[in-house]
Design a protein around this motif. Structure first.
Motif, PDB file in Angstrom:
ATOM      1  N   GLY B 136       0.826  -1.210   0.000  1.00 14.94           N
ATOM      2  CA  GLY B 136       0.000   0.000   0.000  1.00 14.94           C
ATOM      3  C   GLY B 136       0.857   1.256   0.000  1.00 14.94           C
ATOM      4  O   GLY B 136       0.576   2.212  -0.724  1.00 14.94           O
ATOM      5  N   THR B 139       2.273   1.655  -3.463  1.00 15.10           N
ATOM      6  CA  THR B 139       1.256   2.084  -4.426  1.00 15.10           C
ATOM      7  C   THR B 139       0.961   3.570  -4.281  1.00 15.10           C
ATOM      8  O   THR B 139       0.917   4.302  -5.267  1.00 15.10           O
ATOM      9  CB  THR B 139      -0.043   1.287  -4.203  1.00 15.10           C
ATOM     10  OG1 THR B 139       0.273  -0.089  -4.128  1.00 15.10           O
ATOM     11  CG2 THR B 139      -1.016   1.528  -5.336  1.00 15.10           C
ATOM     12  N   LEU B 140       0.758   4.009  -3.054  1.00 16.51           N
ATOM     13  CA  LEU B 140       0.405   5.411  -2.860  1.00 16.51           C
ATOM     14  C   LEU B 140       1.502   6.313  -3.421  1.00 16.51           C
ATOM     15  O   LEU B 140       1.228   7.277  -4.138  1.00 16.51           O
ATOM     16  CB  LEU B 140       0.200   5.708  -1.372  1.00 16.51           C
ATOM     17  CG  LEU B 140      -0.189   7.153  -1.072  1.00 16.51           C
ATOM     18  CD1 LEU B 140      -1.573   7.448  -1.625  1.00 16.51           C
ATOM     19  CD2 LEU B 140      -0.159   7.440   0.416  1.00 16.51           C
ATOM     20  N   SER B 181      -4.480   2.272  -3.059  1.00 16.22           N
ATOM     21  CA  SER B 181      -3.563   2.088  -1.936  1.00 16.22           C
ATOM     22  C   SER B 181      -4.345   2.005  -0.634  1.00 16.22           C
ATOM     23  O   SER B 181      -4.037   1.189   0.220  1.00 16.22           O
ATOM     24  CB  SER B 181      -2.524   3.207  -1.893  1.00 16.22           C
ATOM     25  OG  SER B 181      -3.149   4.433  -1.662  1.00 16.22           O
TER      26      SER B 181
END
Ligand code: HEM
Ligand SMILES: [Cu+2]
Lengths: 233, 648
Positions: B136, B139-140, B181
């Motif tokens: 996550g 991804t962010l 995310s």
């Protein structure tokens, strides 16, 4: 039940503080959380149901779309599948492997019939209905709804609407749950042919059953709230 | 770490399916494989903590850029859009990638030790939670590099800012990265919480009744329940938003019948419990530290726990205090206003209990205690401003001004972060076996305390005289400049303080010069302090039989009948589960799935039509499913250890 598997059972499920196996506590916690998932979806649907019945002059009477006989049938099938599931759990506890296998199979088939009905329903809602001139009307998609066709020889024109959004996402999420359940059960069904299945697996199958019954109960809520209510209020 | 007397036996339980692709590494594996395949709650805790500290630095840099932009009127350090991206990324990072995972680091490391368990209930699931968190975070932050750059929608992602129609950049992907995310971070939090709930309910040592659980463990339990009940709301809200953006549904699209207002409701139904998810762990930490450094048992143990539970429960009934100015109607507004005022009562009870604990105690002002005291005072300031804007007419003045920014930084930095830093100074000796440098610790505290107050106290005033939040620049003539400059200077002081603190935590693992900690350097009270520092991989050589609430303290000072006893080892020894690759495989699968979904759309350059290609998403999803299937087939397996009774 073989000696070895009894030993494995003892070994893998240590005593717990509450006496309830860890996996069951996990399952219950997950189901509690899942309640909130469906709670949010169902609230969204209920909030929009009336507020947005008419969007930009595009009025939707959901009874023009629903096929309540089919959905009642599939509801019945899903409920019946829970019976098979319960029998499967009871059979594995008794160590009756062949009965477990076929009860699992029954659950899978009924679950699959339910899914097939849903696929059929979704495709028909999106495709719409033919009126007496052979023109298509009442198409409901994720983003739009087409009312009655205004002119002979022309299909109805799709205009923005919200009902499709809430309806498909809600029932679709439920369908996804059923599909996951079917694959999970298929896993156990396949496993039952490896000859390794034993009462040591009873706990796992019971957890699978908890999930299946829960998904059923959610449908028992969705069916009146999303379908039947449209005929009453 | 392992001494000779420990016998390593080969895995006794045969793995049900032997995989050639990913054979299970040996339990003594070292190096990177050790960390990638570990299922030990302590190592997972360390990784959670280290990753979160990294994101703390990243989010801190974003904050300093924001503060530089606000240094004076009409600055152009950042463009308008960059500014919006910066506060979005800062908020999202700090909430989801810093405070939550830092709390999770402590849950992982400390909680099993406090209840006398050898690990969490589902060790491999715990590892998967870690990898999902990291996925996550990746991804962010990947969002910076693709169309439109990072999201510019605020950490609250209000509709219709997220509507594709209003995107400043054509095909802006920022909000999509944000959505996905948060989804995968939500998965991480849910997995971890199911695990902690099961562990605390089911894996307590004999005699460790619920009313003997240390307060930190209680807060872990309450927060885990908050997470599993609150995250579904945002998960569904995000699913609906994803459908809106990708498949044209109309949930939040007001032009086609949707209601942007619904987003705010769903977001804050999650969002307010979330602020308690952020603060309760810190409250748990402080409730452990204050008795130790006052040399008194916690005053009002039952009340502290009960008020924690009440806060958690009521946290679900106050969300609309974030929406007072949206026009919900008088009845709803008043009800939420009253409930918000009420929630301050259990919060106050806790504060009085901490004061009661210190009252008449022999207080030692060592670094953990300083941070704990900082927590109490700063959190009180934040609490007071919270009560102020629970009043609707007052909130109409505060809403969207810097006053609110002051409020939530007092509770989030002065509260949550100070509490977590207190935890680091308190528990790191247990992790590393080495004491931290007291002088440096006190220096960090001083810098952070001063820097923090210099930054955020003026914001109360700035808000009252009208500086709006989430706004790129202000004009000359409002009298905003002086206080903004003071705040910016304070922010850099705070930044330096945090940086030194992080440096101190990270180097604590390598620094050979630090003094040995021994089992119980603080003369602390709870069970983890009966173990050696660092803790052995099996935690407890013998499962303890708990006789009282502050077991470590009672063992040292209490009457004989309160001393803990030990469950003798049976001929199985200590059962340890095997390492596994599959959590990592599934985690990578989820990352692939998310990236596949993010990039599944393309535009046909000739027709302008949207083309969809799900190959990568399906590949990623299949890897995740493959991992989970293999995982359930391989089983926990394991090996046995026979440590001596004294080796713990
Ligand atoms: C005494 C307890 C508290 C009360 C009565 C309270 C009340 C409020 C109210 C009414 C608002 C809305 C202000 C506005 O936007 O106009 C607010 C905002 C906020 N509060 Fe609190 N609060 C309390 C404690 C906390 C705690 C413990 C935290 C976090 C650890 C927290 C974090 C926040 C955040 C992040 C916001 C701003 C959200 C945003 O708009 O982005 N609060 N609080
Ligand atoms: Cu709130």
């Amino acid at each position: 039940m073989s000696e070895a598997s009894a030993h494995a059972l003892e070994h893998h499920e240590p005593e717990t503080s509450t006496g309830i196996p860890n996996k069951k506590v996990l399952m219950w916690a997950f189901l509690g959380s899942d309640c909130m998932f469906f709670g949010t979806l169902i609230s969204t649907h209920l909030i929009y149901r009336k507020i947005s019945a008419t969007v930009g002059g595009n009025f939707l009477d959901i009874r023009d779309i629903f096929d309540i006989e089919l959905t009642s049938f599939s509801t019945f099938i899903l409920l019946a599948s829970s019976l098979f599931m319960a029998l499967a759990v009871s059979a594995i506890h008794k160590g009756n492997l062949s009965s477990t296998r076929w009860m699992l199979f029954g659950t899978i088939i009924f679950g699959a019939i339910f899914l097939a009905c849903q696929v059929y329903e979704f495709t028909h809602f999106v495709h719409g209905k033919e009126n007496k001139f052979g023109d298509l009307e009442h198409q409901l998609t994720l983003s739009s709804y087409a009312g009655e066709s205004e002119q002979q020889g022309k299909d109805a024109v799709a205009k923005p609407h919200v009902f499709g959004s809430t309806f498909y996402v809600l029932t679709g999420t439920h369908g996804t749950h059923v599909a996951i359940g079917v694959f999970w059960l298929l896993g156990w069904f396949a496993y039952s042919f490896t000859g390794k299945m034993s009462t040591a697996d009873a706990l796992d199958i019971e957890c699978c059953g908890l999930y299946w019954h829960f998904v059923d109960i959610v449908w028992i809520l969705i069916f009146p709230v999303v379908y039947l209510m449209e005929y009453a209020f | 770490m392992a001494t000779e007397s420990i016998k390593y036996l080969t895995p006794e339980t045969e793995t049900k399916l032997k995989s050639k692709a990913f054979p299970r590494p040996h339990q003594n594996t070292s190096g990177i494989v050790n960390w990638l395949t570990t299922i030990d709650h302590k190592k997972i805790g360390v990784m959670y903590g280290m990753a979160a500290l990294f994101f703390l630095i990243l989010g801190g840099i974003e904050a300093l850029l924001i503060r530089s932009q606000l240094w004076s009127h009409n600055m152009e350090v950042l463009s308008n859009r960059e500014y919006n991206q910066m506060f979005t990324m800062h908020g999202t990072t700090m909430v989801f990638l810093v405070i939550m995972p830092l709390s999770a680091a402590f849950f992982n490391f400390i909680m099993p030790l406090q209840i006398g368990a050898r690990d969490v209930a589902f060790p491999r699931m715990n590892t998967l939670s870690l990898w999902c968190f990291i996925a996550g975070g990746i991804t962010l932050n990947l969002s910076w590099f693709f169309t439109g750059g990072a999201p510019a929608i605020g950490w609250f992602g209000y509709a219709p800012l997220t509507d594709t129609r209003f995107a400043e950049v054509f095909l802006d992907m920022g909000p999509d990265f944000w959505i996905f995310s948060l989804q995968i971070l939500g998965l991480a939090s849910l997995l971890a919480s199911f695990n902690f709930i099961t562990t605390i309910i089911n894996m307590r040592a004999p005699g460790m009744t619920m009313m003997r659980l240390p307060v930190f463990t209680w807060m872990t339990l309450i927060v885990s329940f908050l997470i599993i009940l609150a995250f579904p709301a945002i998960t569904i809200a995000l699913v609906e938003l994803m459908f809106d953006r990708t498949y044209g549904t109309n949930f939040y699209d007001f032009l086609e019948g949707g209601k942007p207002h619904l987003w705010q409701h769903l977001f804050w139904i999650f969002g307010h419990p979330e602020v308690y998810i952020l603060i309760l762990p810190a409250m748990g930490i402080v409730s452990e530290i204050i008795p130790v450094f006052s040399r008194k048992p916690l005053f009002g143990y039952g009340l502290i726990i009960f008020s924690g539970a009440i806060i958690g429960f009521m946290g679900f009934a106050v969300w609309s205090h974030h929406m007072f100015t949206t026009g919900m109607g008088i009845v709803a507004t008043s009800a939420f206003s009253i409930l918000t005022m009420l929630i301050a009562i259990p919060t106050g009870i806790k504060i009085f209990n901490w004061i009661g604990t210190m009252w008449g105690g022999r207080i030692r002002f060592e670094t953990p205690m300083l941070f704990a005291l900082g927590f109490i005072t700063m959190f009180m300031v934040g609490g007071f401003t919270g009560i102020m804007h629970s009043s609707v007419p007052i909130d109409a003045q505060h809403q969207d001004s810097y006053f609110v920014v002051a409020h939530f930084h007092y509770v989030l930095i002065g509260g949550a972060l100070f509490g977590l830093f207190a935890g680091f100074y308190f528990w790191l000796p247990k992790l590393t076996g080495k004491m931290l440098n007291e002088k440096l610790g006190k220096f960090v505290f001083t810098l952070m305390f001063i820097g923090f107050n210099v930054t955020f106290f003026p914001m109360h005033y700035l808000g009252m005289i009208g500086q709006p939040r989430r706004t790129h620049s202000y004009n000359e003539g409002h009298g905003f400049e002086a206080w903004n400059q003071i705040a910016t200077i304070g922010a850099f002081v705070l930044g330096v303080g945090i940086l030194i603190g992080v440096y101190q935590f990270v180097t604590a693992f390598f620094n050979k010069k630090l003094k040995d900690a021994g089992k119980n350097p603080w003369d602390a009270r709870t069970l983890e302090w009966t173990l050696s520092s660092p803790v052995k991989e099996y935690n407890f050589a013998r499962t303890p039989i708990i006789k009282s609430r502050d077991q470590a303290w009672e063992n040292n000072y209490g009457p004989k009948e309160n001393h803990s006893e030990k469950v003798p080892l049976d001929d199985h020894g200590v059962h340890m589960p095997d390492r596994s690759w599959y959590p990592l495989v599934s985690g990578l699968g989820f990352l692939g799935l998310v990236l596949g979904l993010l990039f599944h759309q393309s535009i046909d350059s000739n027709t302008g039509e949207i083309l969809r290609n799900y190959t990568f998403a399906i590949a990623g999803g299949s890897i995740a499913i493959f991992g989970i299937i293999m995982w359930s087939l391989e089983g926990p397996a394991g090996y046995h250890l026979f440590p001596k009774e004294t080796e713990e």
